[in-house]
Design an enzyme around this catalytic site. Structure first.
Site, PDB file in Angstrom:
ATOM      1  N   GLU A 109       0.836  -1.216   0.000  1.00  0.00           N
ATOM      2  CA  GLU A 109       0.000   0.000   0.000  1.00  0.00           C
ATOM      3  C   GLU A 109       0.864   1.257   0.000  1.00  0.00           C
ATOM      4  OE1 GLU A 109      -2.265  -1.567   3.338  1.00  0.00           O
ATOM      5  OE2 GLU A 109      -4.097  -1.374   2.153  1.00  0.00           O
ATOM      6  N   GLU A 129      -3.485  -9.832   3.605  1.00  0.00           N
ATOM      7  CA  GLU A 129      -4.239  -9.569   4.844  1.00  0.00           C
ATOM      8  C   GLU A 129      -5.301 -10.613   5.138  1.00  0.00           C
ATOM      9  OE1 GLU A 129      -3.365  -7.305   2.615  1.00  0.00           O
ATOM     10  OE2 GLU A 129      -2.824  -5.412   3.563  1.00  0.00           O
TER      11      GLU A 129
HETATM   12  N1  3HC Z   1       4.457  -7.695  11.760  1.00  0.00           N
HETATM   13  C1  3HC Z   1       5.122  -8.081  12.851  1.00  0.00           C
HETATM   14  N2  3HC Z   1       6.024  -9.092  12.843  1.00  0.00           N
HETATM   15  C2  3HC Z   1       6.233  -9.711  11.685  1.00  0.00           C
HETATM   16  C3  3HC Z   1       5.577  -9.364  10.501  1.00  0.00           C
HETATM   17  C4  3HC Z   1       4.648  -8.289  10.564  1.00  0.00           C
HETATM   18  N3  3HC Z   1       3.997  -7.857   9.481  1.00  0.00           N
HETATM   19  N4  3HC Z   1       5.983 -10.173   9.502  1.00  0.00           N
HETATM   20  C5  3HC Z   1       6.882 -10.994  10.041  1.00  0.00           C
HETATM   21  N5  3HC Z   1       7.043 -10.724  11.360  1.00  0.00           N
HETATM   22  C6  3HC Z   1       7.982 -11.356  12.280  1.00  0.00           C
HETATM   23  C7  3HC Z   1       7.678 -12.820  12.530  1.00  0.00           C
HETATM   24  O1  3HC Z   1       6.747 -12.975  13.571  1.00  0.00           O
HETATM   25  C8  3HC Z   1       9.044 -13.358  12.893  1.00  0.00           C
HETATM   26  O2  3HC Z   1       9.288 -12.993  14.219  1.00  0.00           O
HETATM   27  P1  3HC Z   1      10.185 -13.940  15.184  1.00  0.00           P
HETATM   28  O3  3HC Z   1      11.521 -14.054  14.518  1.00  0.00           O
HETATM   29  O4  3HC Z   1      10.173 -13.227  16.474  1.00  0.00           O
HETATM   30  O5  3HC Z   1       9.453 -15.265  15.243  1.00  0.00           O
HETATM   31  C9  3HC Z   1       9.978 -12.537  12.009  1.00  0.00           C
HETATM   32  O6  3HC Z   1       9.245 -11.364  11.656  1.00  0.00           O
HETATM   33  C10 3HC Z   1      10.404 -13.229  10.737  1.00  0.00           C
HETATM   34  O7  3HC Z   1       9.235 -13.712  10.083  1.00  0.00           O
HETATM   35  P2  3HC Z   1       9.222 -15.139   9.376  1.00  0.00           P
HETATM   36  O8  3HC Z   1       9.782 -16.161  10.291  1.00  0.00           O
HETATM   37  O9  3HC Z   1       7.844 -15.331   8.856  1.00  0.00           O
HETATM   38  O10 3HC Z   1      10.267 -14.889   8.201  1.00  0.00           O
HETATM   39  P3  3HC Z   1      10.242 -15.366   6.699  1.00  0.00           P
HETATM   40  O11 3HC Z   1      11.463 -14.821   6.081  1.00  0.00           O
HETATM   41  O12 3HC Z   1       9.946 -16.831   6.625  1.00  0.00           O
HETATM   42  O13 3HC Z   1       8.973 -14.628   6.037  1.00  0.00           O
HETATM   43  C11 3HC Z   1       7.531 -12.802   5.483  1.00  0.00           C
HETATM   44  C12 3HC Z   1       8.934 -13.235   5.916  1.00  0.00           C
HETATM   45  C13 3HC Z   1       7.225 -13.336   4.092  1.00  0.00           C
HETATM   46  C14 3HC Z   1       7.476 -11.311   5.496  1.00  0.00           C
HETATM   47  C15 3HC Z   1       6.497 -13.397   6.482  1.00  0.00           C
HETATM   48  O14 3HC Z   1       6.912 -13.099   7.784  1.00  0.00           O
HETATM   49  C16 3HC Z   1       5.108 -12.857   6.317  1.00  0.00           C
HETATM   50  O15 3HC Z   1       4.367 -13.294   5.459  1.00  0.00           O
HETATM   51  N6  3HC Z   1       4.743 -11.891   7.180  1.00  0.00           N
HETATM   52  C17 3HC Z   1       3.385 -11.385   7.201  1.00  0.00           C
HETATM   53  C18 3HC Z   1       3.168 -10.390   6.102  1.00  0.00           C
HETATM   54  C19 3HC Z   1       1.784  -9.830   6.187  1.00  0.00           C
HETATM   55  O16 3HC Z   1       0.805 -10.528   6.439  1.00  0.00           O
HETATM   56  N7  3HC Z   1       1.670  -8.533   5.961  1.00  0.00           N
HETATM   57  C20 3HC Z   1       0.407  -7.875   6.063  1.00  0.00           C
HETATM   58  C21 3HC Z   1       0.225  -7.391   7.471  1.00  0.00           C
HETATM   59  S1  3HC Z   1      -1.383  -6.694   7.723  1.00  0.00           S
HETATM   60  C22 3HC Z   1      -1.312  -5.193   6.988  1.00  0.00           C
HETATM   61  O17 3HC Z   1      -0.317  -4.817   6.421  1.00  0.00           O
HETATM   62  C23 3HC Z   1      -2.545  -4.344   7.098  1.00  0.00           C
HETATM   63  C24 3HC Z   1      -2.494  -3.173   6.202  1.00  0.00           C
HETATM   64  O18 3HC Z   1      -3.320  -3.376   5.109  1.00  0.00           O
HETATM   65  C25 3HC Z   1      -2.899  -1.910   6.890  1.00  0.00           C
END
Ligand code: 3HC
Ligand code: NAI
Length: 708
Positions: A109, A129
Site C-alpha cells: 500500500e 491480509e
Molecule cells: N508484523 C510483525 N512481525 C512480523 C511481521 C509483521 N507484518 N511479519 C513478520 N514478522 C515477524 C515474525 O513474527 C518473525 O518474528 P520472530 O523471529 O520473532 O518469530 C519474524 O518477523 C520473521 O518472520 P518469518 O519467520 O515469517 O520470516 P520469513 O522470512 O519466513 O517470512 C515474510 C517473511 C514473508 C514477510 C512473512 O513473515 C510474512 O508473510 N509476514 C506477514 C506479512 C503480512 O501478512 N503482511 C500484512 C500485514 S497486515 C497489513 O499490512 C494491514 C495493512 O493493510 C494496513
C-alpha cells in the site's frame, strides 16, 4: 540503536531507508519517520527525486501485526496510514519505491502511493491480509485495481497469494525490474523521472471502467468453496468492488468500515494467533538458539510404502540425495511408481517443470540393501507399525550407520525410548512423525525421547524448515500430540452414531464447523484398518468396563476399510464419491441394541461439542503432562496435520474464544451423562477455568518465565 527511517542524498536523489528488522514492518515510529523524511526531502531544493527502500532482507512486509491486538483491546488507538500515503502521492517530487524481498500488505500500500515502483527480480508483492482474517486497510483495495486492473486486484486481495516481479510488472503494479544493484538502479530511474510529470495512482481510473460484474460473482463463488466459512475474503471482494462504484475517498471509507468489521472479529484474532503460533513453535526453551547443528547432506529412508515414499520425496524436493530401501523388488517398484506418479501429476498441473521432476528423481536411489547407509547423515524409518519390527530395524541400522548419524522413526504410536533401546546411540534417536500424505501435509511432530540430544532436536527443527514443514516438538507419549487427541475425537464421533445420529449428520456437523471433512469420512479416507491394527496392539491397555466404540472393528472384520475398499462408514463409487450406506446404518442400530444404548435425536450442537471438546480436554491433558510445550503448539499440530479451520485458531484457541468456564461446564455435563472414565475434565483446564485464565495466558506466562 539505528534510526527506524533515515535520509541521505545520493546524486541529487534523496534516499529514504527503512530499518526496522527483521521485516521492516510499519511499527510505531516508521510511518512518522517516513513522513518527516519525505517532508525534509520535498523541502530541500537540492533534491530532484526521492527513493524509498528497505534495509536488510526486505522492503516493508506490512503493518506490524502485533499492533492489531493492542488496537482491538483498546490499548492503542486505531491509526491510519491514509494521510501519510496521500502526502507521498501529493509530493511535488517524484517518489520511487525500490522493492526487494516482500512488499506485503501495508508495504504494498505504501509502494502504490509512490509515483513509480521498481523491483528486484526475486521480489514479491501481495495483499496477504485475508490470511490474517482482515482486508487491506490503507487503500490497497482502492489503489490496486487502479494499477493492476480489477480482476487481478480481486484475486490478490481476496485470496492473498503473492505475485512475483515479472507478473507484477505485466499487470502494471511495478514499472521496471532492476537486475543487479537495486538502489543504484532506483536512483538512476529516479533521476530520469525527475523531469517528467508524475502520476498519482488514486487519479488513474482507466482500468476501472467497463468492469465485468461477473468478476465479483466468480470470486465470491470461489471464496465460498476455497475459503469456506471465512468473512475476510468476501469483505475484500466487496471493498474492491466499491473501487469500481465509488470515488476514491468514498471507496477508502468503505474499505475502512469493512476492515474494522474484520479486525474486531474472532476470525481475525484466531488467524493472527495461528500466524504467531507457527512462528513460535520452533523455540524449545532448553535448547539454545545457538546450539550447533548436524549437517544433513545425505539421507536414507527404510520402507517405500505410503509414508516412506512421501518422506523420500520430501528429501529429494529439498535437494538432499536419498536412498530408499525396501524388502522386495515388487514393493520397491510400487513405491517408486507412486513417487513418479505424484511428481508427474504436479508437472501436469503446471506446478513443476519436467526438468525439475527429473532432477528430483535423480536424487533418489531405490534399492533392496543397506548399501550406502553408512554415508547417510540421517536415516528415517517408515516400516510397518509394530514394536518387534521397529526394534529389529533399529538394531540393524545402528550397526551400519556412521557415528553421529540421526535415526528417526515415523512411528505413529510406539515408544521412542523402547525403539532407541535397540541401539547404542539413544541420544541420536527420536521420532520424525509425518502426516499422510507425507509429501503434502506440512506437519512434522519431532518426538523427543528421554535421551535425545539437544543438537538432534535443533537439527530436526532446522531440517523441518528445509523440508518445507512445520516442526512441532512432542513428548514421547502414545500417539504423541495429534494422534493421542484424535482418539477421543473419533471415539465421540462413533458414540454419537451409536446413540442415534447418522453417519452423514456427524460428518456434516463437523464439516460445517470448518473441518476439511467429518471424522468418519476421515477414517474412511485414512483406512479404518490403521486404527484397527493400533487397537489390537494396545488391547491390553483397555480398562475393563469402560465403553468402547462398537462398529469400526466390525466394519474391518467385514473387510470394509473405507475408500480403498469402496465401503467403510459410507459407500464409495469409482470416483470415491461417498453416499450413505444402509448396511452401515443397520449394523450401527444392531450394535446399539445389543449393547442397550438408548437411541435419541441428537442436535448438531451436541455433535460439535462432543467431538471438539473431547479434543480440547485431551489437549489440556497433553499440555498438563508436558507432552506439548505450549497450547499454541497443539493448535499448530491441528491446523497443519488435521485440517482444523485456521479461522478458529486451533482447538485450544477455540476453547479460549468460547470461554473456559463454559467449556468446563459442558464437559461436566458430558461427565454426568457418560461417566468419569470418558469425560473427566483435565486438572489444568479446571484450574484455568476457575481462576479466569486461558490457554493463551498460560503460554504467555510460560514464555515470560522461560525468558528470565
Ligand atoms: N508484523 C510483525 N512481525 C512480523 C511481521 C509483521 N507484518 N511479519 C513478520 N514478522 C515477524 C515474525 O513474527 C518473525 O518474528 P520472530 O523471529 O520473532 O518469530 C519474524 O518477523 C520473521 O518472520 P518469518 O519467520 O515469517 O520470516 P520469513 O522470512 O519466513 O517470512 C515474510 C517473511 C514473508 C514477510 C512473512 O513473515 C510474512 O508473510 N509476514 C506477514 C506479512 C503480512 O501478512 N503482511 C500484512 C500485514 S497486515 C497489513 O499490512 C494491514 C495493512 O493493510 C494496513
Ligand atoms: P505401509 O504398509 O504403506 O509401508 C510400510 C513399508 O515398509 C512396506 O512397503 C514394507 O514392505 C516396508 N518394510 C517392512 N519392513 C521393512 C524392512 N525391514 N526394510 C525395508 N522396508 C520394509 O505403511 P505406512 O502407512 O507407510 O506406515 C509406515 C509407518 O508410518 C508406520 O509406523 C505407521 O504407523 C507410520 N505412519 C503412518 C501414517 C499413515 O497415515 N499411513 C501416518 C503417520 C505415520
Amino acid at each position: 540503536m539505528p534510526e527506524l527511517v533515515s535520509l541521505r542524498l545520493e546524486d541529487r536523489v534523496a534516499v529514504v531507508t527503512i530499518s526496522n528488522p527483521p521485516v521492516n514492518a510499519l511499527s510505531p515510529g516508521v510511518p512518522e519517520g517516513l513522513r518527516s523524511s519525505i517532508a525534509a526531502a520535498a523541502a530541500d531544493p537540492a533534491v530532484l527525486a526521492i527513493v524509498i527502500i528497505g534495509d536488510g532482507r526486505t522492503f516493508i512486509a506490512g503493518a506490524d501485526i502485533r499492533e492489531f491486538g493492542k488496537v482491538v483491546s483498546g490499548e492503542r488507538p486505531r491509526g491510519s496510514l491514509l494521510p501519510l500515503l496521500r502526502e507521498i502521492e501529493d509530493c511535488s517530487k517524484p517518489v520511487i519505491m525500490a522493492i526487494h524481498g516482500t512488499a506485503f500488505g501495508g508495504g504494498l500500500e505504501v509502494a502504490m502511493a509512490g509515483h513509480y515502483r521498481v523491483i528486484a527480480p526475486s521480489a514479491q508483492v501481495g495483499q496477504p491480509e485475508v490470511k490474517l482474517g482482515i482486508i487491506p486497510g490503507a487503500a490497497g483495495t482502492q489503489r490496486l485495481p487502479r494499477l493492476a486492473g480489477v480482476a487481478k486486484a480481486v484475486e490478490m486481495c481476496a485470496f492473498g497469494d503473492p505475485v512475483g516481479a515479472r507478473d507484477a510488472q505485466a499487470c502494471g503494479v511495478v514499472d521496471a525490474i532492476i537486475e543487479g544493484d537495486l538502489l543504484a538502479g532506483a536512483v538512476s530511474f529516479a533521476r530520469e523521472a525527475a523531469g517528467r510529470p508524475h502520476p498519482k495512482t488514486r487519479d488513474r481510473d482507466e482500468k476501472l471502467s467497463n468492469t465485468d460484474p461477473a468478476i465479483f460473482d466468480r470470486a465470491r463463488q470461489q471464496a465460498a468453496k476455497t475459503r469456506r466459512g471465512q468473512m475476510a475474503p468476501l469483505a475484500a471482494i466487496d471493498a474492491v468492488e466499491s473501487a469500481t462504484r465509488l470515488p476514491f475517498d468514498e471507496g477508502c471509507a468503505r474499505e475502512a468500515e469493512l476492515f474494522d468489521r474484520c479486525l474486531y472479529s474472532t476470525q481475525s484474532k484466531s488467524l493472527i494467533h495461528a500466524f504467531f503460533a507457527e512462528r513460535g513453535v520452533s523455540k524449545i526453551p532448553d535448547v539454545p538458539k545457538n546450539t550447533p547443528l548436524f549437517e544433513i547432506r545425505r539421507a536414507a529412508v527404510i520402507g517405500a510404502g505410503t509414508m516412506g515414499g512421501g518422506i523420500t520425496m520430501n528429501y529429494a524436493n529439498a535437494g538432499i540425495p536419498v536412498i530408499v530401501k525396501e524388502t522386495t523388488q515388487e514393493a520397491l517398484d510400487r513405491g517408486m511408481a507412486t513417487i513418479r506418479k505424484n511428481y508427474a501429476s504436479t508437472v501436469k498441473k503446471g506446478k513443476l517443470s519436467q526438468a525439475a521432476m527429473d532432477q528430483r528423481l535423480s536424487l533418489i536411489t531405490p534399492q533392496l540393501t543397506y548399501d550406502g547407509f553408512d554415508q547417510a547423515d540421517i536415516i528415517a524409518e517408515a516400516v510397518f507399525e509394530g514394536m518387534a519390527l521397529k526394534k529389529q530395524v533399529f538394531g540393524e541400522i545402528d550397526a551400519i550407520a556412521k557415528p553421529g548419524c540421526i535415526l528417526a522413526s515415523n512411528t505413529s504410536y510406539l515408544d521412542i525410548d523402547e525403539i532407541a533401546s535397540a541401539t547404542h546411540r539413544s541420544e541420536l534417536v527420536l521420532g520424525h512423525h509425518y502426516f499422510s500424505p507425507a509429501n503434502v501435509m506440512r506437519l512434522l511432530e519431532i518426538v523427543r525421547g528421554k535421551a535425545t540430544g539437544k543438537a538432534v532436536l535443533a537439527t530436526s527443527m532446522a531440517l523441518a524448515k528445509r523440508l518445507n514443514k512445520v516442526g512441532v516438538l512432542a513428548g514421547n507419549a502414545r500417539g504423541f500430540i495429534g494422534n493421542r487427541m484424535l482418539t477421543p475425537y473419533l471415539r465421540e464421533a462413533q458414540f454419537l452414531v451409536e446413540e442415534g445420529a447418522s453417519v452423514e449428520e456427524v460428518n456434516q456437523a463437523l464439516y460445517d464447523f470448518g473441518m476439511a471433512m467429518g471424522p468418519l469420512a476421515m477414517g474412511d479416507l485414512a483406512g479404518l484398518d490403521v486404527g484397527w491394527r493400533v487397537r489390537k496392539e494396545f488391547k491390553h491397555l483397555e480398562k475393563p468396563g469402560v465403553r468402547v466404540p462398537l462398529v469400526s472393528d466390525r466394519l474391518c472384520e467385514m473387510g470394509r476399510f473405507g475408500q480403498k475398499t469402496g465401503r467403510g462408514w459410507s459407500r464409495y463409487d469409482e470416483n470415491r464419491q461417498a453416499s450413505p450406506d444402509p448396511e452401515t446404518a443397520a449394523l450401527i442400530e444392531q450394535a446399539a441394541r445389543e449393547a442397550g444404548i438408548e437411541r435419541r435425536n441428537i442436535t448438531r450442537e451436541e455433535i460439535v461439542d462432543r467431538c471438539i471438546l473431547a479434543l480440547v480436554n485431551e489437549g489440556a491433558y497433553v499440555l498438563g503432562e508436558g507432552i506439548a510445550l505450549r497450547a499454541a503448539d497443539i493448535d499448530v499440530v491441528y491446523l497443519n496435520g488435521y485440517a482444523f479451520p485456521a479461522w478458529r485458531g486451533g482447538p485450544m484457541f477455540y476453547a479460549d474464544t468460547v470461554g473456559l468456564p463454559a467449556v468446563l461446564a459442558r464437559i461436566e455435563e458430558f461427565r454426568q451423562r457418560h461417566g468419569d472414565d470418558l469425560w473427566s475434565p483435565a486438572a489444568l483446564l479446571r484450574r484455568l477455568a476457575e481462576t479466569g485464565g486461558t490457554f493463551g495466558s498460560l503460554d504467555r506466562q510460560r514464555e515470560t518465565s522461560a525468558g528470565g
